[in-house]
Design an enzyme around this catalytic site. Sequence first.
Site, PDB file in Angstrom:
ATOM      1  N   CYS A 123       0.829  -1.215   0.000  1.00 31.65           N
ATOM      2  CA  CYS A 123       0.000   0.000   0.000  1.00 31.65           C
ATOM      3  C   CYS A 123       0.860   1.261   0.000  1.00 31.65           C
ATOM      4  O   CYS A 123       1.676   1.475   0.907  1.00 31.65           O
ATOM      5  CB  CYS A 123      -0.919  -0.003   1.219  1.00 31.65           C
ATOM      6  SG  CYS A 123      -1.929   1.484   1.339  1.00 31.65           S
TER       7      CYS A 123
ATOM      8  N   ARG B 298      -0.312   4.730   2.929  1.00 36.61           N
ATOM      9  CA  ARG B 298      -0.354   4.433   4.364  1.00 36.61           C
ATOM     10  C   ARG B 298      -0.194   5.627   5.288  1.00 36.61           C
ATOM     11  O   ARG B 298      -0.332   5.482   6.503  1.00 36.61           O
ATOM     12  CB  ARG B 298       0.765   3.433   4.706  1.00 36.61           C
ATOM     13  CG  ARG B 298       0.525   2.073   4.179  1.00 36.61           C
ATOM     14  CD  ARG B 298       1.719   1.185   4.558  1.00 36.61           C
ATOM     15  NE  ARG B 298       2.584   0.908   3.425  1.00 36.61           N
ATOM     16  CZ  ARG B 298       3.780   0.339   3.537  1.00 36.61           C
ATOM     17  NH1 ARG B 298       4.254   0.030   4.724  1.00 36.61           N
ATOM     18  NH2 ARG B 298       4.512   0.104   2.462  1.00 36.61           N
TER      19      ARG B 298
ATOM     20  N   TRP C  17      -9.809   5.717  -0.112  1.00 32.58           N
ATOM     21  CA  TRP C  17     -10.063   6.334  -1.417  1.00 32.58           C
ATOM     22  C   TRP C  17      -9.179   5.680  -2.476  1.00 32.58           C
ATOM     23  O   TRP C  17      -8.149   5.076  -2.167  1.00 32.58           O
ATOM     24  CB  TRP C  17      -9.828   7.841  -1.377  1.00 32.58           C
ATOM     25  CG  TRP C  17      -8.519   8.258  -0.784  1.00 32.58           C
ATOM     26  CD1 TRP C  17      -7.308   8.311  -1.403  1.00 32.58           C
ATOM     27  CD2 TRP C  17      -8.286   8.686   0.566  1.00 32.58           C
ATOM     28  NE1 TRP C  17      -6.337   8.734  -0.538  1.00 32.58           N
ATOM     29  CE2 TRP C  17      -6.908   8.981   0.682  1.00 32.58           C
ATOM     30  CE3 TRP C  17      -9.113   8.862   1.679  1.00 32.58           C
ATOM     31  CZ2 TRP C  17      -6.339   9.427   1.873  1.00 32.58           C
ATOM     32  CZ3 TRP C  17      -8.538   9.304   2.871  1.00 32.58           C
ATOM     33  CH2 TRP C  17      -7.176   9.587   2.948  1.00 32.58           C
TER      34      TRP C  17
ATOM     35  N   GLU D 132      -5.379   2.868 -10.272  1.00 30.64           N
ATOM     36  CA  GLU D 132      -6.013   1.564 -10.029  1.00 30.64           C
ATOM     37  C   GLU D 132      -7.157   1.343 -11.019  1.00 30.64           C
ATOM     38  O   GLU D 132      -7.366   0.241 -11.530  1.00 30.64           O
ATOM     39  CB  GLU D 132      -6.566   1.499  -8.605  1.00 30.64           C
ATOM     40  CG  GLU D 132      -5.503   1.611  -7.536  1.00 30.64           C
ATOM     41  CD  GLU D 132      -6.116   1.556  -6.146  1.00 30.64           C
ATOM     42  OE1 GLU D 132      -6.239   0.466  -5.588  1.00 30.64           O
ATOM     43  OE2 GLU D 132      -6.476   2.634  -5.605  1.00 30.64           O
TER      44      GLU D 132
HETATM   45  N1  ARG Z   1      -6.776  -2.063  -6.621  1.00 28.98           N
HETATM   46  C1  ARG Z   1      -8.064  -2.373  -6.084  1.00 28.98           C
HETATM   47  C2  ARG Z   1      -9.145  -1.938  -7.061  1.00 28.98           C
HETATM   48  O1  ARG Z   1      -8.861  -1.296  -8.041  1.00 28.98           O
HETATM   49  C3  ARG Z   1      -8.310  -1.698  -4.751  1.00 28.98           C
HETATM   50  C4  ARG Z   1      -7.286  -1.970  -3.666  1.00 28.98           C
HETATM   51  C5  ARG Z   1      -7.340  -0.971  -2.522  1.00 28.98           C
HETATM   52  N2  ARG Z   1      -7.106   0.370  -3.008  1.00 28.98           N
HETATM   53  C6  ARG Z   1      -7.194   1.499  -2.268  1.00 28.98           C
HETATM   54  N3  ARG Z   1      -7.032   2.640  -2.857  1.00 28.98           N
HETATM   55  N4  ARG Z   1      -7.495   1.434  -0.998  1.00 28.98           N
HETATM   56  O2  ARG Z   1     -10.300  -2.182  -6.859  1.00 28.98           O
END
Ligand code: ARG
Length: 372
Positions: free
Chosen positions: A67, A70, A233, A238
């Site tokens: 992560c 953090r 968030w 991602e």
């Molecule tokens: N990578 C994952 C997704 O796209 C989420 C993982 C947690 N990500 C976060 N920003 N807390 O669904």
Amino acid sequence: MPASPVSSTIAGTDAEQFLRLYHGETGRPGLTERLERLRLGGRDNLDLSTAELTFGARVAWRNSIRCVGRLPWAGLRVRDLRHVIHADEVFGHLVRHLHASFAGGRIQPTISVFGPGVRIHNDQLLRYAGYRQPGGGVVGDPQNVALTQHLRQLGWEGGAGTPFDLLPLAIEARGRIHLFSLPTEAAPEIQITHPNCESIGKLGLRWPALPVVSNMTLGVGGQHFVCAPFSGWYMQTEIASRNLADADRYDVLPAVAQALGLDMGRRRSLWLDRALLELNVAVLHSFDMAGVRIIDHHAATRQFQHFETCEAAAGRTVYGHWSWLIPPPSPASTPIWSRQYDNTEVSPNFLLQRPAWETSVLTTSGCPFNDR
Ligand code: ARG
């Protein structure tokens, strides 16, 4: 039970180490008495207080080597729901978790820790169905084909058949599995538009406003909380560089490139890269327009640097998994690129679970399934 990550340098059982960590960091008195109470109750019977659980969940986030986000670990909101073991109540609390964590777009990092015997079969609370087509293609999210089939086997009739059908939740509690559909207002989504390319908006892309990870076990002092969904968030990469872009996910780059009018005749025109970049722009823009918190990879990696500085000041080592910490787009333009990290997993931490349909005896033939 998942294997515990290796423990830190403090001697003793996991439970003892955790209590020493808790009292050491928080400065609370009473460690000797607490250790004595642990010994009387049996070395593994930690019986965590809410304050201890709260600290443990926060440190589990702080120790999460994959992560990059953090920095705000100490502000994680921890909902101690260890007394909740009935599926209906679990579902009610999940809806409340979604509302509280979304917080009208401000998004508060939140974790809910449920009681024994409870498990959520979905890997995240907000997931889109993946419908395998007779010809071999997939409508929806190909990553969720197995989950979608599992839910169908459990009695879900299927959704409208769009690429973005939200899946119901399968909640296992006290040996039975129950299906629940989330009310629309508990499952906020963002429509993806681009600040100056209207055709991208017409592609009809969307994504949940926040990730709520529900397939990781929270491990604190040798205790394992199998149902401990947590949310925060998004970082736009991602969604834009992976979920929507990956060839084995939504694979939208050709459509985005077309919308941008790029020369797709040769890869050497770098149309894939341009489409990727504009999709990242679009996701940030769309969340901003909706007033929903999202971080970009430049801000996130700088925050991570700050996290490292804070941790060093506290005399702690930052563990990290470099290939997870660097963002997929422009990684060399971020400060993490030139760094090296020790990827040891220390406790407390979050441990990945195997999918319920691979492990749960309940989901094989004759499962005591209760549709509702
Ligand atoms: N990578 C994952 C997704 O796209 C989420 C993982 C947690 N990500 C976060 N920003 N807390 O669904």
